[in-house]
Design a protein around this motif. Structure first.
Motif, short mmCIF file in Angstrom:
data_model
loop_
_atom_site.label_atom_id
_atom_site.label_comp_id
_atom_site.label_asym_id
_atom_site.label_seq_id
_atom_site.Cartn_x
_atom_site.Cartn_y
_atom_site.Cartn_z
N ILE A 277 -79.72 40.80 40.54
CA ILE A 277 -79.49 39.82 39.59
C ILE A 277 -78.12 40.08 39.01
O ILE A 277 -77.50 38.95 38.82
N VAL A 278 -77.50 41.19 38.92
CA VAL A 278 -76.17 41.29 38.58
C VAL A 278 -75.28 40.63 39.62
O VAL A 278 -74.27 40.28 39.15
N PHE A 279 -75.31 41.04 40.85
CA PHE A 279 -74.57 40.40 41.91
C PHE A 279 -74.53 38.88 41.77
O PHE A 279 -73.25 38.08 41.67
N VAL A 280 -75.77 38.04 41.58
CA VAL A 280 -75.79 36.89 41.47
C VAL A 280 -74.76 36.34 40.19
O VAL A 280 -74.09 35.41 40.14
N LEU A 281 -75.32 36.80 39.24
CA LEU A 281 -74.54 36.45 37.75
C LEU A 281 -73.07 36.67 37.85
O LEU A 281 -72.45 36.00 37.21
N GLY A 282 -72.75 37.93 38.05
CA GLY A 282 -71.41 38.34 38.33
C GLY A 282 -70.49 37.49 39.12
O GLY A 282 -69.43 37.13 38.92
N THR A 283 -71.25 37.08 40.51
CA THR A 283 -70.49 36.00 41.19
C THR A 283 -70.10 34.88 40.75
O THR A 283 -69.10 34.34 40.94
N ILE A 284 -71.30 34.20 40.20
CA ILE A 284 -71.17 33.09 39.47
C ILE A 284 -70.07 32.87 38.17
O ILE A 284 -69.50 31.99 38.37
N ILE A 285 -70.33 33.95 37.46
CA ILE A 285 -69.28 34.00 36.17
C ILE A 285 -67.52 34.26 36.78
O ILE A 285 -66.89 33.32 36.42
N ILE A 286 -67.47 35.09 37.60
CA ILE A 286 -66.34 35.22 38.37
C ILE A 286 -65.66 33.95 38.95
O ILE A 286 -64.66 33.44 39.00
N GLY A 287 -66.68 33.15 39.81
CA GLY A 287 -66.27 32.00 40.51
C GLY A 287 -65.91 31.03 39.58
O GLY A 287 -64.90 30.23 39.74
#
Length: 364
Positions: A277-287
């Motif tokens: 979940i952290v990987f997915v949310l972090g990647t989306i926010i950064i993107g």
């Protein structure tokens, strides 16, 4: 020896790290102009149209298929959305994009038809991805009225029409593999018992060994319910537990019928699920933040990042759609070869952080 993965999770992390480093170098060394990205998007879209078409043809004439839509569906989505973003940039620059738009729409129709016939999960991912891509492109170009009743009904209507069409085809041809109702019946048959089994045996790290297919011979952690392609593991001779394609009850229900949060939670435990979940949310926010930076540069007539902005738009759309479907609908959408595509999209998004920082410092 420390670099040799000892289980499936370590292999996933190591492959992700290698893909990230590789893509960082690619984004820095390869001049990704708008024309280059547009050509690559059209090339991929055309290639996947032919690939999915050939796969459905094999299914009809010989009842065998490779199911390319699962692993390559998100990449095809990235290509189509990137192509639409390129058209938007060129149109705003005064270029007549009508001939090129017809080509993109042709590829869009082909992938929708062939991929939708092959798998219902792909059709869900595809329609959701087009909707997400439309929203991101609209926001990037500051268009108004993104959420209109007409557009929402259009996407909803397309989804209903697609599933009804598949059911009609299944009944006319007698090929139940096309039937969405059959697939829903399988989900109903397996899901309740599988969810109960997962919830009763999930632990902080891994799961109760007694619930594992491997029993006392297993490790109760990273046992292959979530894995990269088996061909990759076999090629490198890694001594990991593999199901080797045998659809035993536990493997089938966890790998395919359940949402990914249950599959990842069962194989890696609560901590593994939190990490996902952290990987997915972090990647989306950064993107999204990087995409905003690219938009600001474009609006200040800086054309250096047009190609990367378009590519990031497609990658971010595909990543969001694959994450939503894989985590909350079908685990298979982010498992096996599809997991490799998922990691690739995430690494491609995150690689923009390094390129953007390096180029900005250089200009200063």
């Amino acid at each position: 020896m420390m670099l040799i993965a000892q289980n499936h999770l370590q292999l996933i992390l190591e492959v992700g790290a290698m893909l990230f480093v590789t893509l960082v170098f690619c984004l820095n060394l390869i001049p990704l102009s708008l024309s280059v990205v547009t050509f690559l998007s059209l090339f991929l879209a055309g290639g996947f149209t032919l690939l999915f078409g050939a796969d459905i043809l094999l299914l009809i004439i010989s009842s065998s298929q490779n199911e390319f839509t699962h692993p390559f569906g998100p990449i095809a989505l990235m290509a189509i959305v990137s192509a639409f973003a390129s058209l938007k940039v060129m149109k705003n620059s005064g270029v007549d994009v009508r001939p090129l738009r017809k080509v993109v729409l042709l590829f869009l129709a082909g992938i929708t038809l062939f991929g939708g016939l092959m798998h219902r999960s792909f059709l869900i991912l595809w329609i959701l991805g087009l909707f997400v891509g439309y929203i991101i492109i609209s926001k990037s170009f500051r268009e108004k009225s993104v959420f209109t009743l007409k557009r929402i009904l259009m996407f909803f209507g397309a989804a209903v029409a697609g599933f009804c069409g598949l059911e009609i085809i299944a009944r006319i041809t007698g090929m139940t593999i096309f039937s969405p109702l059959l697939r829903l019946g399988r989900i109903e048959q397996y899901s309740s018992s599988s969810i109960k089994m997962v919830l009763n045996n999930i632990q902080l790290i891994g799961h109760d060994g007694a619930a594992s297919f491997w029993g006392t011979e297993g490790t109760a952690f990273a046992e292959g319910y979530i894995t990269l392609p088996m061909q990759l593991i076999i090629f490198f001779g890694l001594p990991f537990p593999l199901f080797c394609g045998v659809l035993v009850n536990q493997k089938d229900t966890i790998d395919y019928m359940l949402p990914g949060i249950f599959g990842y939670g069962f194989d890696f435990g609560y901590l593994g699920l939190v990490g996902l979940i952290v990987f997915v949310l972090g990647t989306i926010i950064i993107g999204l933040k990087i995409l905003t930076m690219y938009r600001e540069k474009r609006e200040h007539n800086n054309k250096k990042y047009l190609g990367k902005e378009v590519l990031l738009t497609g990658a971010l759309t595909a990543f969001i759609s694959q994450a939503l479907i894989g985590m909350f609908v079908f685990n298979r959408s982010i498992n096996g070869l599809a997991l490799l595509s998922f990691i690739f999209l995430g690494a491609l998004i995150l690689a923009n952080v390094v390129t953007l920082k390096s180029r900005t410092n250089k200009n200063i």
